[in-house]
Design a protein around this motif. Structure first.
Motif, PDB file in Angstrom:
ATOM      1  N   MET A  45       0.821  -1.207   0.000  1.00 48.60           N
ATOM      2  CA  MET A  45       0.000   0.000   0.000  1.00 48.60           C
ATOM      3  C   MET A  45       0.859   1.264   0.000  1.00 48.60           C
ATOM      4  O   MET A  45       0.499   2.257  -0.629  1.00 48.60           O
ATOM      5  N   GLU A  46       2.013   1.219   0.659  1.00 42.37           N
ATOM      6  CA  GLU A  46       2.933   2.359   0.623  1.00 42.37           C
ATOM      7  C   GLU A  46       3.416   2.614  -0.804  1.00 42.37           C
ATOM      8  O   GLU A  46       3.521   3.760  -1.243  1.00 42.37           O
ATOM      9  N   VAL A  47       3.707   1.545  -1.523  1.00 39.97           N
ATOM     10  CA  VAL A  47       4.128   1.684  -2.923  1.00 39.97           C
ATOM     11  C   VAL A  47       2.986   2.261  -3.752  1.00 39.97           C
ATOM     12  O   VAL A  47       3.184   3.177  -4.548  1.00 39.97           O
ATOM     13  N   PHE A  48       1.770   1.740  -3.562  1.00 37.95           N
ATOM     14  CA  PHE A  48       0.612   2.226  -4.314  1.00 37.95           C
ATOM     15  C   PHE A  48       0.365   3.708  -4.026  1.00 37.95           C
ATOM     16  O   PHE A  48       0.068   4.485  -4.936  1.00 37.95           O
ATOM     17  N   GLU A  49       0.487   4.104  -2.757  1.00 37.64           N
ATOM     18  CA  GLU A  49       0.279   5.511  -2.384  1.00 37.64           C
ATOM     19  C   GLU A  49       1.350   6.401  -3.004  1.00 37.64           C
ATOM     20  O   GLU A  49       1.051   7.510  -3.449  1.00 37.64           O
ATOM     21  N   ALA A  50       2.593   5.928  -3.032  1.00 33.75           N
ATOM     22  CA  ALA A  50       3.667   6.699  -3.658  1.00 33.75           C
ATOM     23  C   ALA A  50       3.395   6.861  -5.160  1.00 33.75           C
ATOM     24  O   ALA A  50       3.631   7.934  -5.716  1.00 33.75           O
ATOM     25  N   GLU A  51       2.902   5.805  -5.796  1.00 35.94           N
ATOM     26  CA  GLU A  51       2.547   5.896  -7.218  1.00 35.94           C
ATOM     27  C   GLU A  51       1.464   6.946  -7.438  1.00 35.94           C
ATOM     28  O   GLU A  51       1.543   7.726  -8.375  1.00 35.94           O
ATOM     29  N   ALA A  52       0.458   6.948  -6.565  1.00 41.00           N
ATOM     30  CA  ALA A  52      -0.641   7.909  -6.694  1.00 41.00           C
ATOM     31  C   ALA A  52      -0.114   9.327  -6.546  1.00 41.00           C
ATOM     32  O   ALA A  52      -0.557  10.230  -7.262  1.00 41.00           O
ATOM     33  N   GLY A  53       0.842   9.507  -5.649  1.00 39.99           N
ATOM     34  CA  GLY A  53       1.452  10.827  -5.471  1.00 39.99           C
ATOM     35  C   GLY A  53       2.251  11.260  -6.689  1.00 39.99           C
ATOM     36  O   GLY A  53       2.258  12.448  -7.041  1.00 39.99           O
ATOM     37  N   GLU A  54       2.912  10.319  -7.331  1.00 39.81           N
ATOM     38  CA  GLU A  54       3.684  10.628  -8.547  1.00 39.81           C
ATOM     39  C   GLU A  54       2.778  11.023  -9.700  1.00 39.81           C
ATOM     40  O   GLU A  54       3.114  11.908 -10.472  1.00 39.81           O
ATOM     41  N   THR A  55       1.639  10.347  -9.837  1.00 43.21           N
ATOM     42  CA  THR A  55       0.736  10.654 -10.944  1.00 43.21           C
ATOM     43  C   THR A  55      -0.024  11.954 -10.684  1.00 43.21           C
ATOM     44  O   THR A  55      -0.452  12.600 -11.627  1.00 43.21           O
ATOM     45  N   ALA A  56      -0.193  12.315  -9.398  1.00 39.96           N
ATOM     46  CA  ALA A  56      -0.886  13.562  -9.090  1.00 39.96           C
ATOM     47  C   ALA A  56       0.012  14.772  -9.316  1.00 39.96           C
ATOM     48  O   ALA A  56      -0.465  15.865  -9.536  1.00 39.96           O
TER      49      ALA A  56
END
Length: 134
Positions: free
Chosen positions: A122-133
């Motif tokens: 989930m930390e990886v998924f959240e970091a990905e979401a932050g990168e795309t935002a």
């Protein structure tokens, strides 16, 4: 006598794979460990070049298997687990597929290992979401 000469073809395959899935890994390992274990970073890249691009299994399956194994081993593998979750995502593995592989390991590594791995993913998924935002 053991032949210590590097396998340049395995190194080249490993370098291509690691740069695709984990850019800068070799340099980071070299910076961290070279003073203690000269050649470790290159050895790991070369070993990856022998294992990951064998062609029998799709790369996505290999990453899911790696995630499963790291999950079953427990919380001490968290840093490596995050690296492989990120690599799987770069190869097109969905969050749901990763979560399902982790959940399956609750049968083998136990629920605490599953929750630790799921939190790392989930930390990886959240970091990905932050990168795309951004």
């Amino acid at each position: 006598m053991i032949d210590a000469a590097p396998d340049n073809s395995a190194y080249a395959r490993g370098k291509a794979f690691t740069e695709e899935t984990n850019p800068g890994m070799e340099d980071a390992l070299r910076a961290r460990y070279e003073h203690l274990l000269p050649g470790l970073a290159r050895d790991l890249v070369e070993h990856n070049g022998r294992i990951y691009p064998r062609g029998v299994l799709p790369q996505q399956t290999r990453e899911l298997l790696t995630i499963a194994a790291l999950t079953a081993q427990g919380g001490q593998t968290r840093p490596q687990l995050k690296i492989h979750v990120s690599a799987a995502r770069k190869l097109g593995v969905s969050q749901e597929e990763i979560a399902e592989a982790i959940y399956q390991m609750s049968l083998y590594g136990g629920m605490p290992a599953m929750f630790n791995a799921l939190n790392a993913a989930m930390e990886v998924f959240e970091a990905e979401a932050g990168e795309t935002a951004a």
